[in-house]
Design an enzyme around this catalytic site. Structure first.
Site, PDB file in Angstrom:
ATOM      1  N   ASP A 153       0.848  -1.195   0.000  1.00 35.98           N
ATOM      2  CA  ASP A 153       0.000   0.000   0.000  1.00 35.98           C
ATOM      3  C   ASP A 153       0.881   1.241   0.000  1.00 35.98           C
ATOM      4  O   ASP A 153       1.196   1.809   1.041  1.00 35.98           O
ATOM      5  CB  ASP A 153      -0.918   0.000   1.237  1.00 35.98           C
ATOM      6  CG  ASP A 153      -1.924   1.133   1.205  1.00 35.98           C
ATOM      7  OD1 ASP A 153      -2.300   1.565   0.096  1.00 35.98           O
ATOM      8  OD2 ASP A 153      -2.351   1.580   2.286  1.00 35.98           O
ATOM      9  N   HIS A 154       1.296   1.637  -1.199  1.00 34.56           N
ATOM     10  CA  HIS A 154       2.117   2.837  -1.350  1.00 34.56           C
ATOM     11  C   HIS A 154       1.580   3.696  -2.488  1.00 34.56           C
ATOM     12  O   HIS A 154       1.040   3.183  -3.471  1.00 34.56           O
ATOM     13  CB  HIS A 154       3.579   2.469  -1.627  1.00 34.56           C
ATOM     14  CG  HIS A 154       4.309   1.967  -0.425  1.00 34.56           C
ATOM     15  ND1 HIS A 154       4.559   2.760   0.675  1.00 34.56           N
ATOM     16  CD2 HIS A 154       4.831   0.749  -0.138  1.00 34.56           C
ATOM     17  CE1 HIS A 154       5.204   2.060   1.590  1.00 34.56           C
ATOM     18  NE2 HIS A 154       5.383   0.832   1.120  1.00 34.56           N
ATOM     19  N   GLY A 160       2.679   2.720   9.191  1.00 33.08           N
ATOM     20  CA  GLY A 160       3.256   3.643   8.209  1.00 33.08           C
ATOM     21  C   GLY A 160       4.668   4.034   8.599  1.00 33.08           C
ATOM     22  O   GLY A 160       4.949   4.317   9.755  1.00 33.08           O
ATOM     23  N   GLU A 182       8.123   8.323   5.419  1.00 33.86           N
ATOM     24  CA  GLU A 182       7.855   9.733   5.721  1.00 33.86           C
ATOM     25  C   GLU A 182       7.809  10.589   4.461  1.00 33.86           C
ATOM     26  O   GLU A 182       6.953  11.475   4.327  1.00 33.86           O
ATOM     27  CB  GLU A 182       8.906  10.266   6.695  1.00 33.86           C
ATOM     28  CG  GLU A 182       8.649  11.697   7.136  1.00 33.86           C
ATOM     29  CD  GLU A 182       9.625  12.168   8.194  1.00 33.86           C
ATOM     30  OE1 GLU A 182       9.459  13.302   8.683  1.00 33.86           O
ATOM     31  OE2 GLU A 182      10.551  11.391   8.548  1.00 33.86           O
ATOM     32  N   GLY A 204       7.711  -4.604  13.597  1.00 33.70           N
ATOM     33  CA  GLY A 204       8.531  -5.314  14.565  1.00 33.70           C
ATOM     34  C   GLY A 204       8.780  -4.593  15.866  1.00 33.70           C
ATOM     35  O   GLY A 204       9.552  -5.078  16.699  1.00 33.70           O
ATOM     36  N   GLY A 205       8.122  -3.446  16.087  1.00 30.42           N
ATOM     37  CA  GLY A 205       8.329  -2.725  17.334  1.00 30.42           C
ATOM     38  C   GLY A 205       7.913  -3.556  18.533  1.00 30.42           C
ATOM     39  O   GLY A 205       6.767  -4.008  18.614  1.00 30.42           O
TER      40      GLY A 205
END
Length: 316
Positions: A38-39, A107, A110, A178-179
């Site tokens: 989704d870009h 997301g 930036e 992965g946070g």
């Protein structure tokens, strides 16, 4: 292999025919799913290369295919209000006969946010909290006749989603990222599946240990499908496969990566699967051994060569 194996479709610098052909090839060769990112612009190479929009393209692929699952890897939570996303997903699930997997992410790109007028909220925890609330709204709309929500980011008053999705209670929701403090905690709380990339098997083992710690019970951990996103360069011999990876890197990766998108790509190429179909299968089995249950493979040469057919011999 016991794990599911799907294909990330060629989306950048290609026309729709290539996307559709890769999807129908994947279905014919027995892969389990096809995925679109989704870009609004390419994150690989020139950002101004053609980049097909995820959800409108998924709706077309729902008609072009019959059996294979289709999904987003992953939908950016900031680009669509969850009420709209719920409606879009229900429509695609209907059009596909109940074959949709909805991936969501906070997301990260930036430059894309800024170029197209979206607010890139900092710190990352702010975007991830919005991701969590998005999942709440999606499920509320999909599973209630009417749904009222008062939250930090969204307010709904008697909203509804009709027609509802085919899948019950709703399409599977995957969380990508992965946070360890927030993303994996919310995946443990809310997700049907979890996805990440740029790690070797040991790296995935560490992330899965954190995910397990965040789950309230071992049963909850078992109910989350754990998946890995990997690049794959396959050929009849390992040297030819390695030349494919080197050629891709020469084309798209600077000698000294510095932008986030370049660093991501470098990570994907460092952990890419390279070799004959049997080599790739052996590499995938190392991921299975640490707990990965599903693979999303980006095969850059598809559909122009026989990579998908070669790989299918060993993994489907």
């Amino acid at each position: 292999m016991e794990a599911d194996v799907g294909v990330i479709l060629p989306q950048y610098g290609r026309d729709y025919d290539a996307i559709r052909d890769a999807a129908t090839d994947a279905e014919r060769y027995g892969y389990d799913g096809v995925w679109l990112e989704d870009h609004l612009q390419s994150w690989i190479g020139d950002p101004e290369r053609d980049a097909y929009e995820c959800w409108t393209t998924l709706s077309a692929l729902a008609e072009a295919t019959e059996r294979i699952r289709i999904g987003s890897l992953v939908t950016c939570q900031a680009y669509r209000h969850p009420s709209l996303l719920a409606k879009m997903a229900a429509s695609v699930d209907r059009a596909s006969g109940g074959r949709l997997d909805l991936g969501l992410g906070a997301g990260w790109y930036e430059a894309e946010f800024e170029r197209f007028g979206y607010e890139f909220r900092e710190p990352p925890a702010e975007r991830i909290r919005r991701l969590r609330e998005t999942v709440e709204v999606l499920r509320g709309l999909w599973t209630n006749e009417t749904y009222t929500h008062r939250g930090e980011h969204f307010d709904l008053d008697g909203a509804f989603c009709r027609p509802e999705p085919v899948q019950e209670p709703h399409p599977p929701v995957w969380i990508g990222g992965g946070g360890e403090r927030f993303t994996l905690r919310y995946a443990a709380e809310l997700a049907d599946g979890w996805n990440y990339g740029t790690l070797d098997p040991d790296g995935f083992a560490e992330k899965l240990a954190v995910l397990r710690d965040h789950c309230e019970t071992e049963e909850r951990y078992r109910n989350i499908t754990k998946s890995a996103e990997l690049f794959a360069f396959v050929a009849d011999d390992r040297e030819a496969a390695e030349r494919k990876r080197e050629g891709f890197a020469d084309r798209f990766l600077p000698d000294e990566p510095s932008e986030p998108r370049e660093l991501f790509l470098a990570g994907y190429l460092d952990t890419a699967l390279v070799g004959t179909p049997e080599d790739v299968r052996a590499q995938l089995e190392r991921y299975e051994d640490v707990g990965i249950e599903s693979f999303m493979l980006s095969v850059p040469d598809a559909p122009e060569d026989d990579s998908l057919a070669l790989l299918a011999e060993a993994v489907t």
